[in-house]
Write a protein that holds these residues in place. Structure first.
Motif, mmCIF file in Angstrom:
data_model
loop_
_atom_site.group_PDB
_atom_site.id
_atom_site.type_symbol
_atom_site.label_atom_id
_atom_site.label_comp_id
_atom_site.label_asym_id
_atom_site.label_seq_id
_atom_site.Cartn_x
_atom_site.Cartn_y
_atom_site.Cartn_z
ATOM 1 N N LEU A 30 5.304 4.948 0.463
ATOM 2 C CA LEU A 30 6.322 3.987 0.890
ATOM 3 C C LEU A 30 6.030 3.445 2.284
ATOM 4 N N VAL A 31 5.732 4.361 3.201
ATOM 5 C CA VAL A 31 5.546 3.979 4.604
ATOM 6 C C VAL A 31 4.318 3.106 4.785
ATOM 7 N N LEU A 32 3.230 3.456 4.118
ATOM 8 C CA LEU A 32 1.986 2.692 4.271
ATOM 9 C C LEU A 32 2.184 1.248 3.849
ATOM 10 N N PHE B 293 -2.328 3.089 -7.140
ATOM 11 C CA PHE B 293 -1.581 1.866 -7.442
ATOM 12 C C PHE B 293 -0.299 2.162 -8.202
ATOM 13 N N VAL B 294 -0.293 3.231 -8.986
ATOM 14 C CA VAL B 294 0.896 3.573 -9.773
ATOM 15 C C VAL B 294 2.108 3.810 -8.885
ATOM 16 N N HIS B 295 1.885 4.169 -7.625
ATOM 17 C CA HIS B 295 2.990 4.446 -6.703
ATOM 18 C C HIS B 295 3.705 3.180 -6.242
ATOM 19 N N ILE B 296 3.172 2.010 -6.580
ATOM 20 C CA ILE B 296 3.817 0.762 -6.179
ATOM 21 C C ILE B 296 5.219 0.663 -6.761
ATOM 22 N N LEU C 279 7.626 -12.112 -1.608
ATOM 23 C CA LEU C 279 7.423 -10.866 -0.859
ATOM 24 C C LEU C 279 7.076 -9.704 -1.794
ATOM 25 N N MET C 280 7.684 -9.685 -2.973
ATOM 26 C CA MET C 280 7.364 -8.655 -3.962
ATOM 27 C C MET C 280 5.910 -8.772 -4.404
ATOM 28 N N ILE C 281 5.482 -10.001 -4.661
ATOM 29 C CA ILE C 281 4.084 -10.238 -5.073
ATOM 30 C C ILE C 281 3.137 -9.830 -3.954
ATOM 31 N N PHE C 282 3.505 -10.178 -2.708
ATOM 32 C CA PHE C 282 2.680 -9.789 -1.565
ATOM 33 C C PHE C 282 2.578 -8.276 -1.454
ATOM 34 N N ALA C 283 3.694 -7.580 -1.722
ATOM 35 C CA ALA C 283 3.691 -6.114 -1.668
ATOM 36 C C ALA C 283 2.733 -5.534 -2.704
ATOM 37 N N ILE C 284 2.701 -6.138 -3.898
ATOM 38 C CA ILE C 284 1.801 -5.668 -4.953
ATOM 39 C C ILE C 284 0.342 -5.904 -4.565
ATOM 40 N N VAL C 285 0.062 -7.092 -4.028
ATOM 41 C CA VAL C 285 -1.308 -7.408 -3.584
ATOM 42 C C VAL C 285 -1.726 -6.483 -2.448
ATOM 43 N N LEU C 286 -0.812 -6.236 -1.506
ATOM 44 C CA LEU C 286 -1.098 -5.337 -0.385
ATOM 45 C C LEU C 286 -1.415 -3.941 -0.887
ATOM 46 N N LYS C 287 -0.648 -3.473 -1.874
ATOM 47 C CA LYS C 287 -0.895 -2.137 -2.433
ATOM 48 C C LYS C 287 -2.270 -2.068 -3.069
ATOM 49 N N LEU D 168 4.132 -4.411 5.490
ATOM 50 C CA LEU D 168 4.892 -5.538 4.935
ATOM 51 C C LEU D 168 5.947 -6.032 5.909
ATOM 52 N N VAL D 169 6.699 -5.109 6.506
ATOM 53 C CA VAL D 169 7.764 -5.496 7.439
ATOM 54 C C VAL D 169 7.176 -6.141 8.696
ATOM 55 N N SER D 170 6.072 -5.605 9.198
ATOM 56 C CA SER D 170 5.428 -6.190 10.383
ATOM 57 C C SER D 170 4.973 -7.615 10.106
ATOM 58 N N VAL D 171 4.301 -7.821 8.962
ATOM 59 C CA VAL D 171 3.836 -9.152 8.588
ATOM 60 C C VAL D 171 5.014 -10.095 8.380
ATOM 61 N N MET D 172 6.036 -9.613 7.681
ATOM 62 C CA MET D 172 7.213 -10.435 7.401
ATOM 63 C C MET D 172 7.909 -10.852 8.688
ATOM 64 N N TYR D 173 8.014 -9.923 9.626
ATOM 65 C CA TYR D 173 8.710 -10.232 10.877
ATOM 66 C C TYR D 173 7.973 -11.320 11.664
#
Length: 270
Positions: free
Chosen positions: A133-135, A185-188, A235-243, A140-145
């Motif tokens: 979660l943290v990774l 990736f399953v942890h996404i 943002l959800m899609i970005f989170a998946i790509v980031l993972k 994500l939050v830093s980029v979003m901000y």
């Protein structure tokens, strides 16, 4: 369906071969050094979180995603430090635990192989879940901000902004670099569930609060549900790509930065 099947067949995606990956470094770094870092990071995140709670009128501080992420960070480093302290070989680098053999040792096999898994410790599973979660969420939050909220014309990039929106990502990237925890990736699914719950919370907040204070972030204002919903989807899609990128980086770390070693007369006990 394949994702759900993988989760069900591997203890929710947290089946592992050896708990050594939770308290040892793959870079010949002693667990003592990793422990010091985790203790320092834990203290730092708890202090920042307490300051935010005092500034934002106690429990209302947890309306902000940044503070929720900081809580996850503080919990992660605390659990990680606990697991490191409570291991019998906690002060021994992983590569120094040797037994006679003629096998080739590969860190990626130890950290990603599920065969031979027996007892799955709750504290290790909790550490792994929080790490996942943290990774993802810290970055994500830093980029979003800085892409969507921070305005360089009016906002000051001072100590407050750095400590709240940059250092958490720096800490977790250092942790990610030197630890031996596999990124799967399953942890996404867990990050997406938390993100979905927070999205629902912003909607509930919108309807129970009176305008103009019925939003937490201006960019997540449900006055325009189509625009806000699209942003959440992006943002959800970005989170998946980031993972996916983090999984690739983790695999490359184990495969190339921590190369296999031909141990003709010894291998590594984990």
């Amino acid at each position: 369906m394949a994702l759900l099947t993988a989760i069900k067949s591997s203890y929710g995606g947290f089946k592992y071969q050896s708990d050594a990956m939770f308290y040892n470094s793959g870079f010949c770094l002693s667990s003592r050094s990793l422990l010091y870092f985790r203790v320092f990071a834990s203290i730092f995140h708890w202090l920042i979180l307490i300051i935010r709670i005092l500034e934002d009128e106690r429990l209302s501080a947890f309306c902000y995603l940044t503070n929720i992420v900081y809580l996850c960070c503080a919990l992660y480093y605390t659990v990680a430090a606990h697991n490191t302290i409570n291991q019998p070989d906690r002060l021994i680098p992983l590569y120094h635990k040797l037994i006679p053999s003629s096998q080739v040792f590969r860190m990626d096999k130890v950290c990603y192989e599920e065969k031979g898994s027996s007892v799955v410790q709750f504290s290790c599973v909790l550490q792994w879940l929080l790490h996942s979660l943290v990774l993802n969420l810290s970055i994500l939050v830093s980029v979003m901000y800085f892409l969507l909220i921070y305005n360089p014309m009016t906002d000051v990039l001072g100590l407050t902004n750095i400590s709240r929106h940059i250092l958490n990502s720096v800490f977790i990237l250092i942790e990610f670099t030197f630890n031996s925890i596999a990124v799967k990736f399953v942890h996404i699914i867990y990050g997406l569930v938390l993100s979905a719950l927070y999205t629902v919370f912003t909607i509930v907040f919108y309807y129970i609060q009176s305008p103009p204070e019925n939003y937490i972030y201006k960019i997540v204002n449900w006055d325009d549900p189509l625009k806000t919903g699209t942003l959440v989807g992006i943002l959800m899609i970005f989170a998946i790509v980031l993972k996916a990128l983090l999984v690739i980086a983790s695999r490359l770390k184990f495969r190339f930065l921590i190369p296999p070693r031909d141990t003709s007369e010894q291998t590594f006990l984990v």
